[in-house]
Enzyme design. Sequence first.
Site, PDB file in Angstrom:
ATOM      1  N   GLU A 273       0.697  -1.131  -0.090  1.00 22.02           N
ATOM      2  CA  GLU A 273      -0.108   0.053   0.008  1.00 22.02           C
ATOM      3  C   GLU A 273       0.872   1.176  -0.115  1.00 22.02           C
ATOM      4  O   GLU A 273       0.623   2.031  -0.565  1.00 22.02           O
ATOM      5  CB  GLU A 273      -0.978  -0.075   1.372  1.00 22.02           C
ATOM      6  CG  GLU A 273      -1.839  -0.919   0.953  1.00 22.02           C
ATOM      7  CD  GLU A 273      -3.021  -1.238   2.429  1.00 22.02           C
ATOM      8  OE1 GLU A 273      -4.046  -0.357   2.305  1.00 22.02           O
ATOM      9  OE2 GLU A 273      -2.564  -1.773   3.397  1.00 22.02           O
TER      10      GLU A 273
ATOM     11  N   GLU B  38      -4.283  -9.151   4.312  1.00 21.39           N
ATOM     12  CA  GLU B  38      -5.083  -8.759   5.420  1.00 21.39           C
ATOM     13  C   GLU B  38      -6.177  -9.586   5.646  1.00 21.39           C
ATOM     14  O   GLU B  38      -6.460  -9.881   6.826  1.00 21.39           O
ATOM     15  CB  GLU B  38      -5.446  -7.331   5.538  1.00 21.39           C
ATOM     16  CG  GLU B  38      -4.326  -6.277   5.445  1.00 21.39           C
ATOM     17  CD  GLU B  38      -3.407  -5.719   4.483  1.00 21.39           C
ATOM     18  OE1 GLU B  38      -2.653  -4.883   4.224  1.00 21.39           O
ATOM     19  OE2 GLU B  38      -3.954  -6.655   3.248  1.00 21.39           O
TER      20      GLU B  38
END
Length: 261
Positions: free
Chosen positions: A115, A135
């Site tokens: 990210e 995640e």
Amino acid sequence: MPEAPSVLYAVQDAVATISFNRPHRHNALDNAATALFAELLANARDDRDVRVIILRGEGPSFCSGRDTASLGQRAEGVSHFDHLSDSLRRKLTFLDIQKPIIAAIQGYAIGGGFETALKCDIRVAAENAKLSLPEIEWGIMTDSGGSVITAELAGPSRAKYLLMTGETIGARQALDWGLVDFVTIPAELDALALSIARKIAAQPPINVALAKQLVDGLNGDAIRRGIRNEMVALTALYGTEDYREARAARRENRRPEYKGR
């Protein structure tokens, strides 16, 4: 001999290079490294002699995200919401930097590491790069814009696939999907990133800043809104039984049994 800093900083020819420096952990960031990274990024932002920023990793990987040994750690009395609010401010500050940021990605770019690269303006990847948003396997989800930026670059269906499966993709697939911009052999990664940085640094800095602002203006509000929405979603997920089950299953080395609550 003093321990080397967890993040390194150097400036040459108007280019600031920030290097994650925890190679033994594939440059996973603990609390101290996260704070130092934010400090050095601010230094590069505020230094008038710096025109372009490069993010890279020492050792075999770019950044494997949050150090799993630090997951869930909070200072006493700090709620999940307060913790994530502080994190949100850092992420939005990153997006507000007017100077171009180039990510030089090799090895693992996982979770928050991926990210971080996605929030950069240009991404250069080595052929050995491995990128993922895993995640969901921890019972949580992205919190740094992974959902909205991936959807913008690769399209909604591919973003959903990565978010829902946690699958790892290679550099060539990431290039095909628009998640990275250039791919090269590992030995030439830093040189290519530096070459691009120097080309940009040689241009009028106000023009470069305006070019970044004009392009970011197309979807910048949506990305910021998406990051805020991720924070709200993550705050909710921390309270679910499935989140606790995911963590327990990892500790006990077994398959999780999710109940949807």
